[in-house]
Enzyme design. Structure first.
Site, PDB file in Angstrom:
ATOM      1  CB  ALA A 241      -2.436  -5.970   2.080  1.00 14.89           C
ATOM      2  CG  HIS A 242      -6.326  -3.530   3.291  1.00 18.25           C
ATOM      3  ND1 HIS A 242      -6.828  -2.362   3.120  1.00 18.25           N
ATOM      4  CD2 HIS A 242      -6.340  -4.219   2.177  1.00 18.25           C
ATOM      5  CE1 HIS A 242      -6.868  -2.355   1.638  1.00 18.25           C
ATOM      6  NE2 HIS A 242      -6.479  -3.317   1.023  1.00 18.25           N
TER       7      HIS A 242
END
Length: 340
Positions: A241-242
């Site tokens: 994820a980010h």
């Protein structure tokens, strides 16, 4: 491609036992190999095949004592498995090197530059203002967005998608279907119960010597960069994820997921189907067993953890032993209650 066993022995710094003029043109398992093939023996349970194989040559340990005669020429090395891996890598590199030039149709945008000895497959797309190094292989239907940087000797396999501003280092491999730079999962809840998108304006950065598996996704950062450090190896079907940071020489197996802003240390081993929550830190040299759920930071280096929630591996095994006995323990408890 055809090689003599002498050429192979020179490459592996091994010693030949048998005919030095034998030639091989393919690699095979020792139990399946035919004439003209090169095989290897690492696991001694396969030793009986050494005396029956049709392989022209076999890589074996320099400490192996033969129990019978063998018709194959032997190449003796310190570590047969590692040596065969080196040979496979050399063979794969030679195959990739045979891919050169530009197939049509393909596209490269204005202001983009690509180095020497490159390959661009049919229907590949390169956006504007990209910087791509020497000996890069870009296979058909790969998409490379604007302002992407790719280092020397990197291979982008068919169907890879690199969003704008992605940075890929040298000697990297990105397998088919991988997506780097898509939006992170950022949604702000609103008073009326709806969600508003939080723009993701960062990028993804891969350092050198990284492998990304097929259909793996790495989200761009909300701001700044999602970073995979040098030498890490990521399997197929992994979600990162980010704003995650993965340390150097860390390996992550298939179907694992790492939530936003988590920091993974160096030399970690994350087995298959592991889930890691966001905004925590995993210390260097941590090993996380398969199907574990990690809900808090691991602060001590070198721990082996497992379970959901994950905790010390040995304690987890003891807990599972007790868990399996719960029906018996409940029965004993009921019997004690009746006696009391």
């Amino acid at each position: 491609m055809e090689f003599t066993v002498q050429q192979i022995a020179d490459l592996l710094q091994g010693k030949i036992e048998g005919d030095t003029t034998v030639k091989v043109s393919t690699l095979a398992k020792i139990e399946e190999a035919q004439s003209g093939a090169l095989a290897f023996l690492s696991n001694l349970k396969y030793e009986p095949f050494l005396y029956t194989t049709s392989a022209s040559a076999v890589i074996v340990s320099d400490k192996l004592e033969l129990k019978k005669e063998t018709t194959a020429t032997l190449i003796r090395v310190e570590d047969p498995y590692s040596s065969f891996s080196t040979l496979l890598q050399y063979y794969q590199t030679a195959l990739l090197a045979s891919k050169t030039g530009v197939e049509e149709p393909c596209f490269m945008g204005q202001g983009s530059q690509i180095g020497e000895n490159h390959y661009r497959g049919a229907f590949s797309y390169i956006g504007a203002n990209c910087r791509i190094g020497n000996n890069v292989r870009i296979f058909p239907q790969a998409y490379i967005g604007d302002n992407v940087t790719i280092g020397d000797n990197t291979t982008i396999f068919a169907g890879v998608k690199l969003y704008a501003n992605t940075v890929v280092g040298s000697n990297c491999t990105i397998h088919s279907g991988a997506v780097l730079g898509s939006d992170g999962f950022g949604w702000a809840p609103q008073p009326d119960g709806t969600y508003k998108a939080v723009p993701q304006i960062g990028n993804v950065v891969l350092e050198d010597d990284i492998s990304i598996g097929a259909n793996t996704t790495i989200d761009c950062a909300t701001m700044g960069s999602t970073i995979i450090r040098r030498g890490s190896k990521i399997d197929n079907l992994v979600q990162i994820a980010h704003n995650v940071e993965v340390g150097s020489d860390t390996v992550i197996a298939s179907q694992s997921g790492i939530s936003g802003s988590t920091k993974i240390g160096d030399n970690c081993v994350i087995a298959g189907q592991v889930g890691i929550v966001g905004h925590i830190t995993i210390a260097n040299k941590t090993t996380i067993g398969a199907q574990s759920g990690v809900s808090k930071s691991v602060k001590e280096e070198g721990l082996i953890i497992q379970g959901s929630p994950a905790f010390d591996y040995k304690q987890n095994l003891r807990a599972m032993t007790v868990f399996r006995k719960l029906p018996e323990l409940q029965r004993d408890l009921e019997m004690l209650k009746e006696k009391v």
